[in-house]
Design an enzyme around this catalytic site. Structure first.
Site, short mmCIF file in Angstrom:
data_model
loop_
_atom_site.label_atom_id
_atom_site.label_comp_id
_atom_site.label_asym_id
_atom_site.label_seq_id
_atom_site.Cartn_x
_atom_site.Cartn_y
_atom_site.Cartn_z
N TYR A 70 0.84 -1.20 0.00
CA TYR A 70 0.00 0.00 0.00
C TYR A 70 0.88 1.26 0.00
O TYR A 70 0.68 2.17 -0.79
CB TYR A 70 -0.90 -0.02 1.24
CG TYR A 70 -1.90 1.10 1.32
CD1 TYR A 70 -3.13 1.00 0.66
CD2 TYR A 70 -1.66 2.24 2.07
CE1 TYR A 70 -4.07 2.02 0.75
CE2 TYR A 70 -2.58 3.26 2.16
CZ TYR A 70 -3.79 3.15 1.49
OH TYR A 70 -4.71 4.16 1.58
N LYS A 116 1.29 4.06 -2.88
CA LYS A 116 0.88 5.46 -2.62
C LYS A 116 2.05 6.42 -2.85
O LYS A 116 1.86 7.53 -3.35
CB LYS A 116 0.33 5.60 -1.20
CG LYS A 116 -1.00 4.90 -0.98
CD LYS A 116 -2.07 5.38 -1.94
CE LYS A 116 -3.47 4.92 -1.58
NZ LYS A 116 -4.47 5.24 -2.61
N1 LIG Z 1 -10.28 6.62 4.15
C1 LIG Z 1 -9.08 7.03 4.44
O1 LIG Z 1 -8.82 7.46 5.56
C2 LIG Z 1 -7.99 7.03 3.41
C3 LIG Z 1 -6.74 7.51 3.80
C4 LIG Z 1 -5.73 7.55 2.85
C5 LIG Z 1 -5.96 7.16 1.55
N2 LIG Z 1 -7.19 6.68 1.21
C6 LIG Z 1 -7.36 6.26 -0.19
O2 LIG Z 1 -8.52 6.86 -0.72
C7 LIG Z 1 -9.12 5.98 -1.68
C8 LIG Z 1 -10.57 5.76 -1.31
O3 LIG Z 1 -10.66 5.21 -0.03
P1 LIG Z 1 -12.06 5.10 0.73
O4 LIG Z 1 -11.76 5.32 2.16
O5 LIG Z 1 -13.07 5.91 0.05
O6 LIG Z 1 -12.35 3.51 0.52
P2 LIG Z 1 -13.74 2.73 0.32
O7 LIG Z 1 -13.44 1.30 0.58
O8 LIG Z 1 -14.84 3.39 1.09
O9 LIG Z 1 -14.02 2.91 -1.25
C9 LIG Z 1 -13.16 2.38 -2.21
C10 LIG Z 1 -13.99 1.94 -3.40
O10 LIG Z 1 -13.10 1.44 -4.41
C11 LIG Z 1 -13.71 0.33 -5.01
N3 LIG Z 1 -12.69 -0.52 -5.63
C12 LIG Z 1 -11.79 -1.34 -5.03
N4 LIG Z 1 -11.01 -1.93 -5.93
C13 LIG Z 1 -11.42 -1.48 -7.16
C14 LIG Z 1 -11.00 -1.75 -8.48
N5 LIG Z 1 -9.99 -2.61 -8.73
N6 LIG Z 1 -11.63 -1.12 -9.51
C15 LIG Z 1 -12.66 -0.28 -9.26
N7 LIG Z 1 -13.10 0.01 -8.01
C16 LIG Z 1 -12.49 -0.59 -6.97
C17 LIG Z 1 -14.44 -0.39 -3.88
O11 LIG Z 1 -15.47 -1.23 -4.38
C18 LIG Z 1 -14.98 0.80 -3.08
O12 LIG Z 1 -16.29 1.16 -3.48
C19 LIG Z 1 -8.28 4.70 -1.67
O13 LIG Z 1 -7.34 4.78 -2.70
C20 LIG Z 1 -7.58 4.76 -0.32
O14 LIG Z 1 -6.35 4.08 -0.36
C21 LIG Z 1 -8.21 6.61 2.10
#
Ligand SMILES: NC(=O)c1ccc[n+]([C@@H]2O[C@H](COP(=O)([O-])OP(=O)(O)OC[C@H]3O[C@@H](n4cnc5c(N)ncnc54)[C@H](O)[C@@H]3O)[C@@H](O)[C@H]2O)c1
Length: 263
Positions: free
Chosen positions: A155, A159
């Site tokens: 991860y 990133k």
């Molecule tokens: N939530 C946090 O605190 C946080 C922090 C840092 C980074 N992020 C990043 O932000 C992004 C969104 O995170 P989130 O918290 O909204 O997650 P989430 O799990 O709520 O949503 C992610 C979505 O991506 C979809 N997904 C997964 N693999 C996929 C693929 N191969 N093709 C298409 N869709 C796919 C899932 O079905 C899901 O609906 C991610 O990249 C995550 O790494 C989130």
């Protein structure tokens, strides 16, 4: 915060069925943009797009699959005739295994989805934006792409790669009107983060203590930053990674960053 210039712009959001991607969809729809929510879970994407309103679209697709990526972009263009904003929010969490126990297939899938997916989506969207002479791409990095977090190899590497790719693409297309930026969220309470808390992989109170703001962020905080980065107000900003983390990455002292009451 109103951004009248976003009205009628076409916004394609991967990972749009949940969390940060969905909050972005809600934000752009509020500004009058046409939103395409793309996600592995086609049914959820379609239902959420319908909830946003009749003009919005939900599509199924895997960002790690090049044919799916091409189809997401071509379907958006067929439906709306243009593409102005791309948000790469599709993502999956780490396995959190000690490195010696990590499965190489897991490693590859994480890198394929986060870094490979972001690369392929940017590559597929770029020709149309370059032809228009205008476009904004927003990628999702993380504090994990900047700070060292044990047992989060795939991860974090993905990133960090997204942060660097944001710079290289930003430089490549800057003179042609296409801007590429990233956001590095801290700990935002989304289904993704809730899962880590529920599975005991993350202690939410410890995170609050380590965060100068003393709380976890919300998806809305990220959506607000995305609206700004997509707006004309950000026209001279490209190649940047913006932390939206309540001060998490700014904190450098020993010990807790926050000693107030926990909500
Ligand atoms: N939530 C946090 O605190 C946080 C922090 C840092 C980074 N992020 C990043 O932000 C992004 C969104 O995170 P989130 O918290 O909204 O997650 P989430 O799990 O709520 O949503 C992610 C979505 O991506 C979809 N997904 C997964 N693999 C996929 C693929 N191969 N093709 C298409 N869709 C796919 C899932 O079905 C899901 O609906 C991610 O990249 C995550 O790494 C989130």
């Amino acid at each position: 915060m109103p951004y009248p210039e976003l009205k009628d712009r076409v916004v394609l959001i991967t990972g749009g069925a949940s969390g940060l991607g969905l909050a972005a969809g809600e934000g752009f729809a509020r500004e009058g943009a046409a939103v395409v929510l793309a996600d592995l879970r086609a049914d959820v994407a379609a239902a959420e797009a319908a909830r946003l309103g009749a003009r919005h679209l939900g599509l199924g697709g895997d960002v790690a699959d090049e044919a799916d990526v091409q189809l997401l972009v071509s379907t958006t263009l067929a439906q709306f005739g243009r593409l102005d904003v791309l948000i790469n929010s599709a993502g999956i969490p780490d396995s959190f295994q000690p490195t010696v126990d990590q499965d190489a297939a897991d490693f590859r899938r994480l890198v394929d989805v986060h870094l490979g997916g972001t690369y392929m989506m940017c590559k597929a969207a770029a020709p149309h934006m370059l032809r228009q002479g205008r476009g904004a791409m927003i990628n999702l990095s993380s504090i994990a792409g900047v700070l060292g977090l044990a047992r989060r190899n795939a991860y974090s590497a993905a990133k960090a790669g997204i942060g660097m790719m944001t710079r290289t693409l930003g430089c490549e297309w800057a003179s042609q009107g296409v801007r590429v930026n990233a956001i590095a969220p801290g700990y935002m309470l989304t289904p993704f983060m809730q899962r880590l808390v529920d599975e005991g992989k993350l202690d939410a109170d410890q995170v609050r203590r380590r965060t100068p703001a003393g709380r976890l962020g919300s998806a809305r905080h990220i959506a607000d930053a995305m609206l700004f980065l997509a707006s004309d107000g950000a026209e001279f900003i490209t190649g940047a990674t913006l932390p939206v983390d309540g001060g998490y990455m700014a904190w450098g002292a020993v010990g807790d960053a926050y000693d107030g009451p926990l909500d």
